[in-house]
Design a protein around this motif. Structure first.
Motif, PDB file in Angstrom:
ATOM      1  N   GLU A 127      32.456  41.856  37.129  1.00 54.31           N
ATOM      2  CA  GLU A 127      32.857  43.158  37.666  1.00 54.31           C
ATOM      3  C   GLU A 127      32.880  43.086  39.180  1.00 54.31           C
ATOM      4  O   GLU A 127      32.248  42.207  39.788  1.00 54.31           O
ATOM      5  CB  GLU A 127      31.839  44.234  37.256  1.00 54.31           C
ATOM      6  CG  GLU A 127      30.464  43.973  37.900  1.00 54.31           C
ATOM      7  CD  GLU A 127      29.397  44.973  37.494  1.00 54.31           C
ATOM      8  OE1 GLU A 127      29.276  45.238  36.283  1.00 54.31           O
ATOM      9  OE2 GLU A 127      28.683  45.472  38.389  1.00 54.31           O
ATOM     10  N   ASN A 165      33.777  49.336  41.208  1.00 50.42           N
ATOM     11  CA  ASN A 165      35.041  49.712  40.567  1.00 50.42           C
ATOM     12  C   ASN A 165      34.761  50.346  39.207  1.00 50.42           C
ATOM     13  O   ASN A 165      34.364  49.657  38.270  1.00 50.42           O
ATOM     14  CB  ASN A 165      35.937  48.489  40.400  1.00 50.42           C
ATOM     15  CG  ASN A 165      37.354  48.880  40.002  1.00 50.42           C
ATOM     16  OD1 ASN A 165      37.553  49.718  39.131  1.00 50.42           O
ATOM     17  ND2 ASN A 165      38.338  48.269  40.640  1.00 50.42           N
ATOM     18  N   HIS A 222      36.190  48.730  36.006  1.00 48.99           N
ATOM     19  CA  HIS A 222      35.539  47.528  35.488  1.00 48.99           C
ATOM     20  C   HIS A 222      34.406  47.883  34.533  1.00 48.99           C
ATOM     21  O   HIS A 222      34.210  47.229  33.503  1.00 48.99           O
ATOM     22  CB  HIS A 222      35.015  46.679  36.643  1.00 48.99           C
ATOM     23  CG  HIS A 222      36.113  46.075  37.459  1.00 48.99           C
ATOM     24  ND1 HIS A 222      35.876  45.161  38.463  1.00 48.99           N
ATOM     25  CD2 HIS A 222      37.455  46.245  37.417  1.00 48.99           C
ATOM     26  CE1 HIS A 222      37.033  44.801  39.008  1.00 48.99           C
ATOM     27  NE2 HIS A 222      37.988  45.456  38.394  1.00 48.99           N
ATOM     28  N   THR A 241      35.846  49.033  31.206  1.00 46.96           N
ATOM     29  CA  THR A 241      36.264  47.877  30.402  1.00 46.96           C
ATOM     30  C   THR A 241      35.060  47.201  29.775  1.00 46.96           C
ATOM     31  O   THR A 241      35.078  46.827  28.590  1.00 46.96           O
ATOM     32  CB  THR A 241      37.042  46.879  31.272  1.00 46.96           C
ATOM     33  OG1 THR A 241      38.266  47.488  31.702  1.00 46.96           O
ATOM     34  CG2 THR A 241      37.362  45.607  30.493  1.00 46.96           C
ATOM     35  N   GLN A 242      33.989  47.026  30.549  1.00 43.18           N
ATOM     36  CA  GLN A 242      32.771  46.447  29.980  1.00 43.18           C
ATOM     37  C   GLN A 242      32.267  47.292  28.814  1.00 43.18           C
ATOM     38  O   GLN A 242      31.884  46.755  27.761  1.00 43.18           O
ATOM     39  CB  GLN A 242      31.704  46.336  31.066  1.00 43.18           C
ATOM     40  CG  GLN A 242      32.007  45.271  32.112  1.00 43.18           C
ATOM     41  CD  GLN A 242      31.114  45.385  33.336  1.00 43.18           C
ATOM     42  OE1 GLN A 242      30.695  46.484  33.709  1.00 43.18           O
ATOM     43  NE2 GLN A 242      30.825  44.267  33.971  1.00 43.18           N
ATOM     44  N   SER A 251      31.580  39.406  39.223  1.00 50.52           N
ATOM     45  CA  SER A 251      32.536  38.370  38.845  1.00 50.52           C
ATOM     46  C   SER A 251      32.228  37.035  39.513  1.00 50.52           C
ATOM     47  O   SER A 251      32.568  35.979  38.973  1.00 50.52           O
ATOM     48  CB  SER A 251      33.966  38.816  39.182  1.00 50.52           C
ATOM     49  OG  SER A 251      34.421  39.787  38.257  1.00 50.52           O
ATOM     50  N   GLN A 276      36.691  40.063  36.314  1.00 46.60           N
ATOM     51  CA  GLN A 276      37.493  41.255  36.609  1.00 46.60           C
ATOM     52  C   GLN A 276      37.764  41.274  38.104  1.00 46.60           C
ATOM     53  O   GLN A 276      36.842  41.112  38.919  1.00 46.60           O
ATOM     54  CB  GLN A 276      36.773  42.531  36.182  1.00 46.60           C
ATOM     55  CG  GLN A 276      36.613  42.654  34.675  1.00 46.60           C
ATOM     56  CD  GLN A 276      36.255  44.070  34.255  1.00 46.60           C
ATOM     57  OE1 GLN A 276      37.123  44.929  34.102  1.00 46.60           O
ATOM     58  NE2 GLN A 276      34.969  44.312  34.065  1.00 46.60           N
ATOM     59  N   GLU A 290      40.722  42.691  41.404  1.00 44.30           N
ATOM     60  CA  GLU A 290      41.679  43.729  41.818  1.00 44.30           C
ATOM     61  C   GLU A 290      42.986  43.117  42.307  1.00 44.30           C
ATOM     62  O   GLU A 290      43.868  43.830  42.752  1.00 44.30           O
ATOM     63  CB  GLU A 290      41.067  44.591  42.916  1.00 44.30           C
ATOM     64  CG  GLU A 290      39.884  45.419  42.426  1.00 44.30           C
ATOM     65  CD  GLU A 290      39.240  46.252  43.515  1.00 44.30           C
ATOM     66  OE1 GLU A 290      38.539  47.221  43.186  1.00 44.30           O
ATOM     67  OE2 GLU A 290      39.425  45.932  44.719  1.00 44.30           O
ATOM     68  N   SER A 329      42.668  44.812  37.623  1.00 41.27           N
ATOM     69  CA  SER A 329      42.705  46.275  37.615  1.00 41.27           C
ATOM     70  C   SER A 329      43.250  46.790  38.940  1.00 41.27           C
ATOM     71  O   SER A 329      43.359  46.054  39.917  1.00 41.27           O
ATOM     72  CB  SER A 329      41.294  46.833  37.401  1.00 41.27           C
ATOM     73  OG  SER A 329      40.523  46.648  38.574  1.00 41.27           O
TER      74      SER A 329
END
Length: 272
Positions: free
Chosen positions: A42, A46, A49, A52-53, A213, A240, A242, A257
């Motif tokens: 992540e 954000n 993120h 999504t997790q 990340s 993850q 950007e 993302s």
């Protein structure tokens, strides 16, 4: 299993664990956890993120969740609390004042965690600081060799990691601090890996690790430490980002993302 995910696995097998994989969406990932230990990276601030997790945790129903953000004591304090209750969880975890982004960003993950056992992997800050002067192996303890901490990095890799630390801190660090920063990072990655293996042994897995990340980096981060300490355990790393990290991104898969609005992180280093 989707075609995109089959392609990821085929590429990774072909290259024997080197950087491989491709950009995916959460929908491309399988219905069940793809490995004994799955690291989901992540960018900490954000919100997308964390959503999504949470989506993947809900889908995979792991037996254990390991958080970079929690100490073992914080994780223990969450036992028996209603994970759907954001106020109760934030209070139990003593989240305020820890320096992490607001608990509301992380709450969806806890709310999606079901009966997963929660583990905290964070080290005491004094230990991290001690690694900067004494080295990662001295702080980690007797298992240091098993996680690769007993050996210095190759010169080129040490230099590359020091350069990355300098860039991450807006080129504002004194050069003499850089070796210590690298040692602290190695200590933390090994400690997170150790906790993930503890969680796997105690619960049988699958285990999901929630972390930055950078720690999900297969070449330098938690997966590298796990591969050294427990080559028998299957691993899968999701970064993850950007922006497009490029074809050599050190993850089994990565999700791109939209960026979250934020102030210039280097503004704090600007001289008056």
């Amino acid at each position: 299993m989707t075609h995109a995910f089959r392609l990821i696995l085929a590429i990774c097998a072909l290259w024997g664990g080197m950087a491989c994989g491709q950009a995916v969406t959460p929908a491309d990932l399988p219905a069940t956890a793809p490995a004994d230990i799955v690291i989901i990276g992540e960018l900490h601030d954000n919100p997308l993120h964390h959503l999504t997790q949470a989506e993947l945790v809900a889908r995979w129903s792991p037996a254990a969740l390991v958080f970079e953000m929690l100490t073992p004591a914080q994780a223990a304090a969450s036992v028996g609390r209603d994970r759907q209750d954001a106020v109760a969880m934030a209070d139990a975890l003593a989240w305020g004042g820890t320096g992490w982004p607001d608990y509301s960003l992380y709450h969806p993950i806890f709310a999606a965690s079901g009966a997963a056992q929660i583990y905290g992997a964070a080290l005491d800050r004094s230990d991290v600081r001690r690694a900067m002067t004494q080295g990662a192996a001295a702080v980690f303890g007797a298992e240091a060799a098993g996680f690769g901490l007993d050996m210095p990095l190759p010169v080129a890799e040490q230099s590359a990691r020091e350069a990355d630390q300098m860039a991450a801190h807006c080129d504002a660090l004194p050069p003499e601090m850089l070796p210590g920063m690298v040692a602290a990072q190695r200590l933390r990655d090994a400690a997170f890996a150790r906790t993930a293996l503890e969680a796997l042994a105690e619960t049988g897995g699958p285990v999901v690790v929630i972390t930055g990340s950078g720690h999900a980096d297969k070449q330098r981060g938690i997966p590298a430490a796990l591969a050294k300490a427990a080559p028998q355990a299957s691993l899968f790393s999701i970064g993850q980002t950007e922006s497009d990290p490029g074809v050599d991104a050190p993850y089994d898969a990565w999700i791109i993302s939209d960026p979250t609005p934020r102030e210039d992180p280097c503004a704090a280093f600007a001289k008056p």
